[in-house]
Every structure is written in C-alpha cells, then in structure tokens.
Design a protein around this motif. Structure first.
Motif, PDB file in Angstrom:
ATOM      1  N   ALA A 216      38.844  -7.561  52.225  1.00  0.00           N
ATOM      2  CA  ALA A 216      38.004  -6.403  52.546  1.00  0.00           C
ATOM      3  C   ALA A 216      38.820  -5.127  52.717  1.00  0.00           C
ATOM      4  O   ALA A 216      38.299  -4.024  52.512  1.00  0.00           O
ATOM      5  N   ASP A 217      40.088  -5.257  53.090  1.00  0.00           N
ATOM      6  CA  ASP A 217      40.940  -4.082  53.281  1.00  0.00           C
ATOM      7  C   ASP A 217      41.357  -3.449  51.954  1.00  0.00           C
ATOM      8  O   ASP A 217      41.736  -2.272  51.927  1.00  0.00           O
ATOM      9  N   LEU A 218      41.314  -4.212  50.866  1.00  0.00           N
ATOM     10  CA  LEU A 218      41.858  -3.749  49.591  1.00  0.00           C
ATOM     11  C   LEU A 218      40.833  -3.632  48.472  1.00  0.00           C
ATOM     12  O   LEU A 218      41.080  -2.939  47.486  1.00  0.00           O
ATOM     13  N   MET A 219      39.699  -4.302  48.589  1.00  0.00           N
ATOM     14  CA  MET A 219      38.777  -4.414  47.452  1.00  0.00           C
ATOM     15  C   MET A 219      38.118  -3.081  47.103  1.00  0.00           C
ATOM     16  O   MET A 219      37.947  -2.202  47.958  1.00  0.00           O
ATOM     17  N   ARG A 220      37.759  -2.947  45.824  1.00  0.00           N
ATOM     18  CA  ARG A 220      36.960  -1.811  45.372  1.00  0.00           C
ATOM     19  C   ARG A 220      35.510  -2.075  45.792  1.00  0.00           C
ATOM     20  O   ARG A 220      35.030  -3.212  45.731  1.00  0.00           O
ATOM     21  N   THR A 221      34.813  -1.029  46.170  1.00  0.00           N
ATOM     22  CA  THR A 221      33.420  -1.200  46.614  1.00  0.00           C
ATOM     23  C   THR A 221      32.525  -0.149  45.966  1.00  0.00           C
ATOM     24  O   THR A 221      33.003   0.800  45.335  1.00  0.00           O
ATOM     25  N   ARG A 291      35.741 -17.089  39.278  1.00  0.00           N
ATOM     26  CA  ARG A 291      36.409 -17.268  40.563  1.00  0.00           C
ATOM     27  C   ARG A 291      35.945 -16.171  41.517  1.00  0.00           C
ATOM     28  O   ARG A 291      35.995 -14.988  41.183  1.00  0.00           O
ATOM     29  N   LEU A 292      35.494 -16.565  42.679  1.00  0.00           N
ATOM     30  CA  LEU A 292      34.983 -15.624  43.672  1.00  0.00           C
ATOM     31  C   LEU A 292      35.762 -15.756  44.969  1.00  0.00           C
ATOM     32  O   LEU A 292      36.282 -16.831  45.291  1.00  0.00           O
ATOM     33  N   VAL A 293      35.855 -14.663  45.727  1.00  0.00           N
ATOM     34  CA  VAL A 293      36.461 -14.713  47.053  1.00  0.00           C
ATOM     35  C   VAL A 293      35.536 -14.016  48.039  1.00  0.00           C
ATOM     36  O   VAL A 293      34.700 -13.187  47.663  1.00  0.00           O
ATOM     37  N   ARG A 294      35.721 -14.367  49.298  1.00  0.00           N
ATOM     38  CA  ARG A 294      34.963 -13.727  50.369  1.00  0.00           C
ATOM     39  C   ARG A 294      35.743 -12.526  50.899  1.00  0.00           C
ATOM     40  O   ARG A 294      36.979 -12.511  50.857  1.00  0.00           O
ATOM     41  N   PRO A 295      35.075 -11.531  51.434  1.00  0.00           N
ATOM     42  CA  PRO A 295      35.789 -10.350  51.944  1.00  0.00           C
ATOM     43  C   PRO A 295      36.692 -10.658  53.135  1.00  0.00           C
ATOM     44  O   PRO A 295      37.661  -9.937  53.384  1.00  0.00           O
ATOM     45  N   ASP A 296      36.384 -11.731  53.887  1.00  0.00           N
ATOM     46  CA  ASP A 296      37.209 -12.065  55.049  1.00  0.00           C
ATOM     47  C   ASP A 296      38.382 -12.973  54.692  1.00  0.00           C
ATOM     48  O   ASP A 296      39.154 -13.373  55.571  1.00  0.00           O
TER      49      ASP A 296
END
Length: 338
Positions: A216-221, A291-296
């Motif tokens: 969550a600190d790095l992802m594009r939103t 492949r998916l990841v969670r924000p946490d």
C-alpha cells in the motif's frame, strides 16, 4: 623480529621502514586482541547487575565521557538506542553548565573514564547522586574516584595501550567499545528484541524497508492504475498500457473485479504468432487468473512473488478481489526494496 621489506620513500620525508610499519600494525592488533580476551575474563556479577539495573530503569541510559572516552560513549549510546534501550549522550563539561537538567532520578548514568579521575566527570558526580540517578562506572581503575561514587563498576582495564609510548588511548578505548557492545547485546536479548524491532528503529535502512514497507505504501492508485473492460478493443487496451507506462493492464468487470491481465510479453507473443490484432478484444487476449497481492502485504513479499514467477508487475486487490492498485518492479527499485 622485523620482516625484511624494502624502505618506502615519501616525498619530503625520510624513507619509511616498511617492515617496522607492518610490525607495529601487527603488534597493535595483538595488544588489542589480548586486551579484549582479558576483558572477557573480568566480567562477572557486576556485568549481570548492570544489565538488571538497565532493564529495571524507568527512564533512559545517559552516557557520559570525556575525550576519547566521550567518542566511545556516543557510539555506545547510539548502539543502545538502536537495539531497544533508550539512551543518549551528555557531554560532562556541558552537563556542569546546564545539560545536567537532562538527567532525572529515573535514569541510569553510564560514566566512562579509563583513569576514573576525569575532572569534568568528578565535578558532576555529587550532583548526579543528589538527583537520585543510578550511576554505573566503566573504568580501568576500580579504586578510582569515579568507581567510589558509582553504585556499580564495570572494569574496562587493560594491561597496556597499543601506543608505543603507552600513552594514547588505544587498547583502552577498544575495551570500552567492546564492553559497551556486550552490554547492548545482553540487553537486546533480555528484552526479546528481534529483527522487526530493529527495523522499526532503522526505517531508512535496507532491513527497515524490507520489514516495514507494505504494498500500500508503493502501489499506483486511482487513475494511475491501468485497467480496461473485457470488451475493450485491442487498440484501446494498448493505448491504456502506453498511457500508464507499467508494461501491463488489468482487465476488470464493471465492479472492478479482476478478470485477467495483459502484458508487454503477451503482446510480443501475439506478434510472433502473426495474429491479426485489429479484430481482437481484451477478453480474447488477456491472461486469466493473474498474480494478485493484498495492499497489506509486505513489499518484499511482492518482490519475491515477481521473482518467483518471472513477472515485472502485479495487481493489487482488496479482500473482495476488486482492483485497487498496481505495482511493478520499478516501483520496488525506487523504494530500494530490491
């Protein structure tokens, strides 16, 4: 015995005896190594009691020292603070001119002096006792004035300095430094201090980035996340990929649930097969079950996922599988996670 070696000439100076230089270096290391081994044998109940005092301390460890002992003291305070024991350094000369106000009755004062007779430390010892702070001495002389004022004394005595004149603090400061490290290590173990605790006090270091930074600190939103619907034409999909510059785009339904992904690699493979791209839609070319990841999730875990599957980006989804972000390897490199 000195080794045979050629003399070295330094412009403007007499020739240097290289053999003597090397021998003095080796003698210095031998003397300091012996000093540390001797220091090891002298540690006993007093060291255990010092650890207990610090663990029971409701305030902080205040480290003091003059001259070379002061330089060592600053390092010891920094090591204690970074390993779970709140500590700071106070210069003894400044302490007698107001900085003693930093010391409280709840503190443990670690005073360092090889001779134990530093005038600046001696001048403030009575005031420290009146404050009610607990004084621990680290000194080479257990019969010194500093030791007599202290509630507890740690011996940092050495048989000789490495200096050929036996004057410059060399082996004695090495002993002080090592004894401070031993104290910090014993304390961090007693506190159950672990990697994640170390990372919290080193957020700017590589370990801090690995253990504290989340996806969550790095992802594009928001609008920066490349996404098209399954019915998007191939040209529209390419435009989305180009505009967002991540090397891929998500394919999601109207509720943002991820259906698939299309990447630069998929495009190359289509071209190699000679496919007619003009009549294709996103649903025809997307790679399902991406492949998916969670924000946490930890950013380092996202990096490992990319490396394991040889991909350069991942989509970030919430618990319901809705697209909320995107992350690629460049984002991780900029943050120095990889």
């Amino acid at each position: 015995m000195l080794l045979d070696a050629p003399a070295t000439t330094v412009p403007g100076r007499a020739p240097i005896d290289a053999a003597r230089v090397l021998q003095l270096a080796r003698d210095t290391l031998d003397i300091e190594a012996r000093a540390l081994l001797g220091l090891k044998e002298r540690q006993g109940d007093a060291f255990v009691q010092a650890v207990e005092l610090v663990l029971a301390c409701r305030g902080r460890v205040v480290v003091m020292g003059m001259g070379k002992s002061g330089h060592v003291g600053r390092k010891i305070a920094a090591t204690l603070a970074s390993t779970g024991t709140p500590a700071f350094f106070v210069h003894p000369a400044e302490a007698s001119h107001g900085d003693l106000g930093m010391v409280t009755a709840d503190d443990v004062v670690l005073a360092i002096s090889n001779s134990g007779e530093s005038d600046e430390l001696g001048a403030i010892m009575p005031a420290i006792r009146r404050l009610g702070a607990t004084l621990v001495a680290m000194t080479g002389r257990t019969d010194s004035s500093l030791a007599r004022h202290a509630a507890l004394t740690l011996s940092s005595a050495v048989d000789q300095e490495a200096c050929p004149l036996n004057l410059a603090p060399t082996a004695s400061t090495t002993a002080q430094m090592a004894l401070g490290d031993a104290l910090a290590v014993a304390l961090l173990d007693a506190r159950g201090f672990r990697e994640v605790d170390f990372a919290r006090s080193h957020p700017g270091g590589s370990l801090g980035r690995k253990l504290l930074m989340h996806v969550a600190d790095l992802m594009r939103t928001g609008a920066a996340v490349p996404s098209v619907g399954p019915d998007a034409r191939f040209t529209d999909m390419l435009r989305e990929m180009t505009d967002k510059g991540l090397g891929f785009t998500a394919v999601a339904d109207a509720d943002r649930h991820v259906l698939g992904i299309f990447t630069d690699g998929d495009l190359r493979r289509l071209i190699e097969r000679g496919a007619d791209l003009r009549d294709l839609y996103a649903r025809d070319v997307m790679h399902p079950n991406p492949r998916l990841v969670r924000p946490d999730a930890l950013a380092v875990d996202a990096a490992q996922l990319m490396e394991q599957h040889r991909i350069t980006g991942v989509l970030v989804c919430d618990e319901a599988g809705r697209l909320i972000g995107a992350l690629n390897s460049n984002d991780l490199m900029r943050a120095k996670v990889i």
